[in-house]
Design a protein around this motif. Structure first.
Motif, PDB file in Angstrom:
ATOM      1  N   VAL A 153      -7.136 -12.029   0.444  1.00 10.66           N
ATOM      2  CA  VAL A 153      -8.283 -12.946   0.484  1.00 10.66           C
ATOM      3  C   VAL A 153      -9.529 -12.309  -0.125  1.00 10.66           C
ATOM      4  O   VAL A 153     -10.261 -12.948  -0.878  1.00 10.66           O
ATOM      5  CB  VAL A 153      -8.554 -13.390   1.948  1.00 10.66           C
ATOM      6  CG1 VAL A 153      -9.741 -14.337   2.023  1.00 10.66           C
ATOM      7  CG2 VAL A 153      -7.315 -14.024   2.552  1.00 10.66           C
ATOM      8  N   ARG A 154      -9.756 -11.050   0.224  1.00 10.54           N
ATOM      9  CA  ARG A 154     -11.011 -10.418  -0.231  1.00 10.54           C
ATOM     10  C   ARG A 154     -10.838  -9.539  -1.472  1.00 10.54           C
ATOM     11  O   ARG A 154     -11.798  -8.923  -1.924  1.00 10.54           O
ATOM     12  CB  ARG A 154     -11.616  -9.591   0.895  1.00 10.54           C
ATOM     13  CG  ARG A 154     -11.862 -10.421   2.150  1.00 10.54           C
ATOM     14  CD  ARG A 154     -12.738  -9.706   3.118  1.00 10.54           C
ATOM     15  NE  ARG A 154     -12.667 -10.289   4.441  1.00 10.54           N
ATOM     16  CZ  ARG A 154     -13.398  -9.913   5.460  1.00 10.54           C
ATOM     17  NH1 ARG A 154     -14.265  -8.935   5.325  1.00 10.54           N
ATOM     18  NH2 ARG A 154     -13.277 -10.493   6.632  1.00 10.54           N
ATOM     19  N   GLY A 155      -9.629  -9.448  -1.948  1.00 13.95           N
ATOM     20  CA  GLY A 155      -9.385  -8.746  -3.211  1.00 13.95           C
ATOM     21  C   GLY A 155      -9.559  -7.240  -3.156  1.00 13.95           C
ATOM     22  O   GLY A 155      -9.800  -6.597  -4.183  1.00 13.95           O
ATOM     23  N   LYS A 156      -9.444  -6.669  -1.965  1.00 17.23           N
ATOM     24  CA  LYS A 156      -9.603  -5.206  -1.861  1.00 17.23           C
ATOM     25  C   LYS A 156      -8.351  -4.495  -2.376  1.00 17.23           C
ATOM     26  O   LYS A 156      -7.235  -5.024  -2.253  1.00 17.23           O
ATOM     27  CB  LYS A 156      -9.797  -4.779  -0.399  1.00 17.23           C
ATOM     28  CG  LYS A 156     -10.829  -5.570   0.371  1.00 17.23           C
ATOM     29  CD  LYS A 156     -12.211  -5.179   0.002  1.00 17.23           C
ATOM     30  CE  LYS A 156     -13.225  -5.962   0.822  1.00 17.23           C
ATOM     31  NZ  LYS A 156     -14.537  -5.979   0.202  1.00 17.23           N
ATOM     32  N   THR A 157      -8.578  -3.314  -2.887  1.00 18.50           N
ATOM     33  CA  THR A 157      -7.460  -2.448  -3.258  1.00 18.50           C
ATOM     34  C   THR A 157      -7.257  -1.487  -2.092  1.00 18.50           C
ATOM     35  O   THR A 157      -8.239  -0.949  -1.564  1.00 18.50           O
ATOM     36  CB  THR A 157      -7.794  -1.654  -4.536  1.00 18.50           C
ATOM     37  OG1 THR A 157      -8.165  -2.597  -5.550  1.00 18.50           O
ATOM     38  CG2 THR A 157      -6.625  -0.817  -4.990  1.00 18.50           C
ATOM     39  N   ILE A 158      -6.030  -1.302  -1.702  1.00 20.65           N
ATOM     40  CA  ILE A 158      -5.779  -0.483  -0.502  1.00 20.65           C
ATOM     41  C   ILE A 158      -4.694   0.551  -0.779  1.00 20.65           C
ATOM     42  O   ILE A 158      -3.621   0.215  -1.292  1.00 20.65           O
ATOM     43  CB  ILE A 158      -5.381  -1.390   0.689  1.00 20.65           C
ATOM     44  CG1 ILE A 158      -6.533  -2.372   0.992  1.00 20.65           C
ATOM     45  CG2 ILE A 158      -5.072  -0.544   1.933  1.00 20.65           C
ATOM     46  CD1 ILE A 158      -6.163  -3.511   1.899  1.00 20.65           C
ATOM     47  N   LEU A 159      -5.023   1.787  -0.446  1.00 15.60           N
ATOM     48  CA  LEU A 159      -4.024   2.862  -0.486  1.00 15.60           C
ATOM     49  C   LEU A 159      -3.749   3.225   0.961  1.00 15.60           C
ATOM     50  O   LEU A 159      -4.671   3.567   1.713  1.00 15.60           O
ATOM     51  CB  LEU A 159      -4.567   4.082  -1.252  1.00 15.60           C
ATOM     52  CG  LEU A 159      -3.725   5.352  -1.168  1.00 15.60           C
ATOM     53  CD1 LEU A 159      -2.359   5.161  -1.798  1.00 15.60           C
ATOM     54  CD2 LEU A 159      -4.444   6.513  -1.858  1.00 15.60           C
ATOM     55  N   ILE A 160      -2.511   3.134   1.343  1.00 18.19           N
ATOM     56  CA  ILE A 160      -2.164   3.362   2.740  1.00 18.19           C
ATOM     57  C   ILE A 160      -1.028   4.385   2.784  1.00 18.19           C
ATOM     58  O   ILE A 160      -0.128   4.334   1.952  1.00 18.19           O
ATOM     59  CB  ILE A 160      -1.778   2.001   3.376  1.00 18.19           C
ATOM     60  CG1 ILE A 160      -1.564   2.119   4.864  1.00 18.19           C
ATOM     61  CG2 ILE A 160      -0.561   1.378   2.748  1.00 18.19           C
ATOM     62  CD1 ILE A 160      -1.474   0.746   5.529  1.00 18.19           C
ATOM     63  N   SER A 161      -1.121   5.310   3.714  1.00 20.39           N
ATOM     64  CA  SER A 161      -0.022   6.273   3.819  1.00 20.39           C
ATOM     65  C   SER A 161       0.703   6.046   5.131  1.00 20.39           C
ATOM     66  O   SER A 161       0.107   5.581   6.100  1.00 20.39           O
ATOM     67  CB  SER A 161      -0.545   7.701   3.770  1.00 20.39           C
ATOM     68  OG  SER A 161      -1.072   8.057   5.016  1.00 20.39           O
ATOM     69  N   SER A 162       1.956   6.346   5.134  1.00 26.59           N
ATOM     70  CA  SER A 162       2.713   6.226   6.376  1.00 26.59           C
ATOM     71  C   SER A 162       3.993   7.027   6.282  1.00 26.59           C
ATOM     72  O   SER A 162       4.509   7.277   5.196  1.00 26.59           O
ATOM     73  CB  SER A 162       3.036   4.762   6.650  1.00 26.59           C
ATOM     74  OG  SER A 162       3.706   4.641   7.891  1.00 26.59           O
ATOM     75  N   HIS A 163       4.478   7.425   7.443  1.00 28.78           N
ATOM     76  CA  HIS A 163       5.818   8.023   7.477  1.00 28.78           C
ATOM     77  C   HIS A 163       6.789   7.005   8.080  1.00 28.78           C
ATOM     78  O   HIS A 163       7.952   7.305   8.282  1.00 28.78           O
ATOM     79  CB  HIS A 163       5.804   9.329   8.274  1.00 28.78           C
ATOM     80  CG  HIS A 163       5.526   9.145   9.729  1.00 28.78           C
ATOM     81  ND1 HIS A 163       4.242   8.979  10.205  1.00 28.78           N
ATOM     82  CD2 HIS A 163       6.340   9.066  10.792  1.00 28.78           C
ATOM     83  CE1 HIS A 163       4.299   8.824  11.515  1.00 28.78           C
ATOM     84  NE2 HIS A 163       5.561   8.867  11.903  1.00 28.78           N
ATOM     85  N   ILE A 164       6.253   5.796   8.363  1.00 22.98           N
ATOM     86  CA  ILE A 164       7.109   4.765   8.967  1.00 22.98           C
ATOM     87  C   ILE A 164       7.521   3.785   7.867  1.00 22.98           C
ATOM     88  O   ILE A 164       6.733   2.958   7.409  1.00 22.98           O
ATOM     89  CB  ILE A 164       6.371   4.065  10.121  1.00 22.98           C
ATOM     90  CG1 ILE A 164       5.981   5.116  11.158  1.00 22.98           C
ATOM     91  CG2 ILE A 164       7.248   2.985  10.738  1.00 22.98           C
ATOM     92  CD1 ILE A 164       5.060   4.620  12.236  1.00 22.98           C
ATOM     93  N   LEU A 165       8.746   3.932   7.458  1.00 22.34           N
ATOM     94  CA  LEU A 165       9.237   3.178   6.313  1.00 22.34           C
ATOM     95  C   LEU A 165       9.181   1.669   6.540  1.00 22.34           C
ATOM     96  O   LEU A 165       8.806   0.914   5.649  1.00 22.34           O
ATOM     97  CB  LEU A 165      10.668   3.635   6.051  1.00 22.34           C
ATOM     98  CG  LEU A 165      11.198   3.360   4.672  1.00 22.34           C
ATOM     99  CD1 LEU A 165      12.119   4.488   4.268  1.00 22.34           C
ATOM    100  CD2 LEU A 165      11.933   2.070   4.604  1.00 22.34           C
ATOM    101  N   SER A 166       9.524   1.244   7.757  1.00 21.35           N
ATOM    102  CA  SER A 166       9.561  -0.202   8.028  1.00 21.35           C
ATOM    103  C   SER A 166       8.161  -0.799   7.853  1.00 21.35           C
ATOM    104  O   SER A 166       8.022  -1.927   7.377  1.00 21.35           O
ATOM    105  CB  SER A 166      10.080  -0.461   9.434  1.00 21.35           C
ATOM    106  OG  SER A 166       9.302   0.255  10.368  1.00 21.35           O
ATOM    107  N   GLU A 167       7.150  -0.044   8.230  1.00 26.60           N
ATOM    108  CA  GLU A 167       5.779  -0.536   8.099  1.00 26.60           C
ATOM    109  C   GLU A 167       5.391  -0.703   6.637  1.00 26.60           C
ATOM    110  O   GLU A 167       4.820  -1.698   6.223  1.00 26.60           O
ATOM    111  CB  GLU A 167       4.794   0.438   8.759  1.00 26.60           C
ATOM    112  CG  GLU A 167       4.593   0.198  10.223  1.00 26.60           C
ATOM    113  CD  GLU A 167       4.355  -1.267  10.537  1.00 26.60           C
ATOM    114  OE1 GLU A 167       5.065  -1.778  11.420  1.00 26.60           O
ATOM    115  OE2 GLU A 167       3.497  -1.914   9.893  1.00 26.60           O
ATOM    116  N   ILE A 168       5.722   0.317   5.880  1.00 30.80           N
ATOM    117  CA  ILE A 168       5.408   0.293   4.448  1.00 30.80           C
ATOM    118  C   ILE A 168       6.107  -0.902   3.786  1.00 30.80           C
ATOM    119  O   ILE A 168       5.508  -1.639   3.003  1.00 30.80           O
ATOM    120  CB  ILE A 168       5.857   1.629   3.792  1.00 30.80           C
ATOM    121  CG1 ILE A 168       4.918   2.769   4.214  1.00 30.80           C
ATOM    122  CG2 ILE A 168       5.954   1.524   2.292  1.00 30.80           C
ATOM    123  CD1 ILE A 168       3.613   2.843   3.495  1.00 30.80           C
ATOM    124  N   SER A 169       7.364  -1.074   4.142  1.00 31.03           N
ATOM    125  CA  SER A 169       8.134  -2.131   3.475  1.00 31.03           C
ATOM    126  C   SER A 169       7.610  -3.520   3.840  1.00 31.03           C
ATOM    127  O   SER A 169       7.794  -4.465   3.085  1.00 31.03           O
ATOM    128  CB  SER A 169       9.618  -2.011   3.810  1.00 31.03           C
ATOM    129  OG  SER A 169       9.796  -2.206   5.191  1.00 31.03           O
TER     130      SER A 169
END
Lengths: 307, 260
Positions: A182-198
């Motif tokens: 909605v707001r057009g933000k670019t987001i870099l997110i890190s995780s070790h939880i694969l299900s979340e990333i997917s």
């Protein structure tokens, strides 16, 4: 002008002899969610710290909004919201007081910025509870509020769902998705939880031992997830010989003395089954399967899975 | 810088260490006044001397170091430094603003001591002789003791250890300085590259003592013996402020090199 909001060029960080991040080249496109996936200690946080100029790279460069972060911190950093490692706030102050400090230092012109940031993450405004009395989930929410308070164009979030309960995870996930869509933000997110990333990202970078192993869109990655035929047979050595001799197949693996995987899903399961039986093999199971992301992660990291 | 300073004060909200440290400003003025008030030759200058020297040398300076460790370690302990650097707030500005908070505390501490002593003097009808001079000396000591505490604060930041370690360092630093102030061998040296010039408390004492009016034979003899070694205002302030500048540069250097 670069097409990427974040671009690293051979980014390297060494601690003594140890390479925490090695020649990393990541590219984050505008208006997308990029997930940096890796096990604990893979180099995700170090990478994010270098992106934010909290840690100086041993070598390599970081370009954000097309500019080198070194020497342009004052122009670039105000356009970024971040959450790195554990939430850091003053324990003797309330959540609102904490945010007001950072709002003042950022010089946020919007008068109700603190209030609306707290509302977004579901924390009360002007609550008397001190930060030291917050639960882990509340602390994480406050850190997310801090990251978004100044309406940044880019969000760098290091394991943002840490400490959140399942409902909180779902809320944060949909909120992050909304920020992007909605707001057009670019987001870099890190995780070790694969299900979340997917469930969340558009693009994915898989990092292991400081090395970027893969970088592509989630859709591409899912396409690449190999389909295979799984056989459970009485003798995998003989089955291997039949596959090579009769079908010219080479792309298969022997998982155990009864378990065999053939990575060519175009072959006829019936024909293969018949050939095994005609050669005196017992076939207990013949299934067409598809790799999960975790299987893929295991395969490319050459080791154990991920949560 | 103004925003940064006001935020530093907000961060102190509900922290008991600062009001308690300020309460310590009452200790020596009250104690000194209690010792002096009953005597026949009660003198406002003697009361002020307690408020300035004993209170300053024995309480204010160690308090400044302990408060400094609190101010500097709090960003580290609370993991807030990363939030500040991402704004971005420069590390050098952060160091400067924290030192400014300490300077303000130092001034307030001395002024509170001055007010307490003056109040007691008024209560006991002791003439307030040379009040403006006494006030000026008190404020000046606030500045000089802040500068005197900086070498110790550099050590605290350099070692980056616990509060207990800071207390140990400051205990020895205070004792060393205070002992040197009582030593003729240290004090009665010409200005130059020696402990009497370079150590902060002996230097402050060499400047401050010239404003005393000696009473009695022992004090007069000491005053006369010591007077050739008095330091002028410009020399005392120059030495202390040059040392302070060097310490500030060192602190900024240490802070900037440290990664998150």
């Amino acid at each position: 002008m670069s097409d990427y909001i974040i671009e690293t060029r051979n980014l390297t960080k060494q601690y003594g002899e140890h390479n925490s991040v090695a020649a990393l080249n990541i590219r984050v496109k505008s208006g997308r969610i990029y997930g940096l996936l890796g096990r604990n200690g893979a180099g995700k946080t170090t990478t994010m710290k270098m992106l934010l100029n909290l840690t100086r790279p041993t070598s390599g460069e970081v370009y954000i909004f097309g500019k080198n972060i070194q020497g342009n911190e004052k122009k670039i950093l105000p356009r970024i919201g971040s959450l790195i490692e554990a939430p850091g706030f003053y324990p003797n102050l309330t959540g609102t007081e904490n945010l007001k400090i950072f709002a003042k230092l950022r010089g946020i012109p919007k008068r109700n910025a603190v209030k609306s940031a707290l509302e977004i993450v579901g924390l009360p405004y002007n609550d008397k509870k001190l930060f030291s009395q917050y639960s882990l989930g509340m602390k994480q929410r406050l850190a997310i509020a801090l990251a978004i308070m100044h309406d940044p164009e880019l969000l760098i979030l290091d394991e943002p769902i840490n400490g959140l309960d399942p409902i909180g995870i779902a809320e944060v996930r949909s909120f992050i998705r909304e920020l992007c869509d909605v707001r057009g933000k670019t987001i870099l997110i890190s995780s070790h939880i694969l299900s979340e990333i997917s469930l969340l990202v558009d693009d994915i970078g898989i990092i292991d031992h400081g090395v970027l192993l893969e970088e592509e869109s989630l859709a591409e990655l899912e396409d690449k997830n190999g389909k295979y035929i799984k056989f459970i047979v009485s003798d995998t050595a003989q089955a291997s010989r039949i596959l090579e001799r009769d079908f010219g197949a080479k792309n298969f693996t022997v998982e155990s003395n009864r378990n065999l995987r053939l990575y060519d899903s175009n072959m006829s399961v019936a024909a293969l089954n018949r050939a095994f039986i005609e050669n005196g093999l017992e076939v207990a199971e013949a299934l067409t399967c598809e790799d999960t992301l975790e299987d893929y992660f295991k395969r490319i990291t050459g080791g154990e899975g991920i949560a | 810088m103004h925003n940064l300073l006001s935020c530093e004060f907000v961060k102190l909200k509900r922290k008991k260490i600062f009001p308690f440290a300020l309460l310590a400003a009452f200790v020596f003025p009250v104690l000194g006044s209690a010792l002096i008030v009953g005597r026949s030759s009660t003198d406002f200058a003697d009361m002020m001397s307690f408020a300035r020297e004993e209170s300053g040398f024995l309480l204010l300076m160690p308090l400044l170091v302990i408060l400094a460790s609190n101010l500097f370690f709090s960003e580290q302990d609370n993991d807030t430094l990363k939030n500040l650097l991402c704004i971005p707030v420069s590390k050098s500005r952060l160091v400067l603003v924290k030192l400014l908070v300490l300077l303000i505390f130092s001034g307030v501490f001395q002024i509170v001591g001055f007010a307490v002593s003056t109040g007691i003097a008024v209560l006991y009808h002791i003439p307030l002789i040379s009040l403006p001079l006494q006030f000026a000396l008190t404020v000046a000591i606030g500045l000089l003791l802040w500068a005197a505490a900086l070498p110790c604060i550099v050590l605290v930041i350099w070692f980056n250890k616990s509060y207990i370690f800071s207390v140990i360092i400051v205990f020895f630093y205070t004792l060393l300085n205070y002992a040197m102030r009582l030593s003729d061998a240290i004090l009665m040296q010409p200005l130059g590259f020696n402990a009497g010039t370079l150590m902060p408390i002996p230097m402050i004492f060499r400047w401050l003592y010239q404003f005393n009016i000696p009473a009695g034979e022992i004090q007069t003899a000491f005053y006369n013996r010591f007077s050739p070694y008095f330091a002028s205002t410009s020399v005392c302030f120059s030495v202390l402020l040059i040392e302070a500048a060097a310490c500030v540069i060192l602190m900024i250097g240490i802070y900037r090199r440290r990664e998150i």
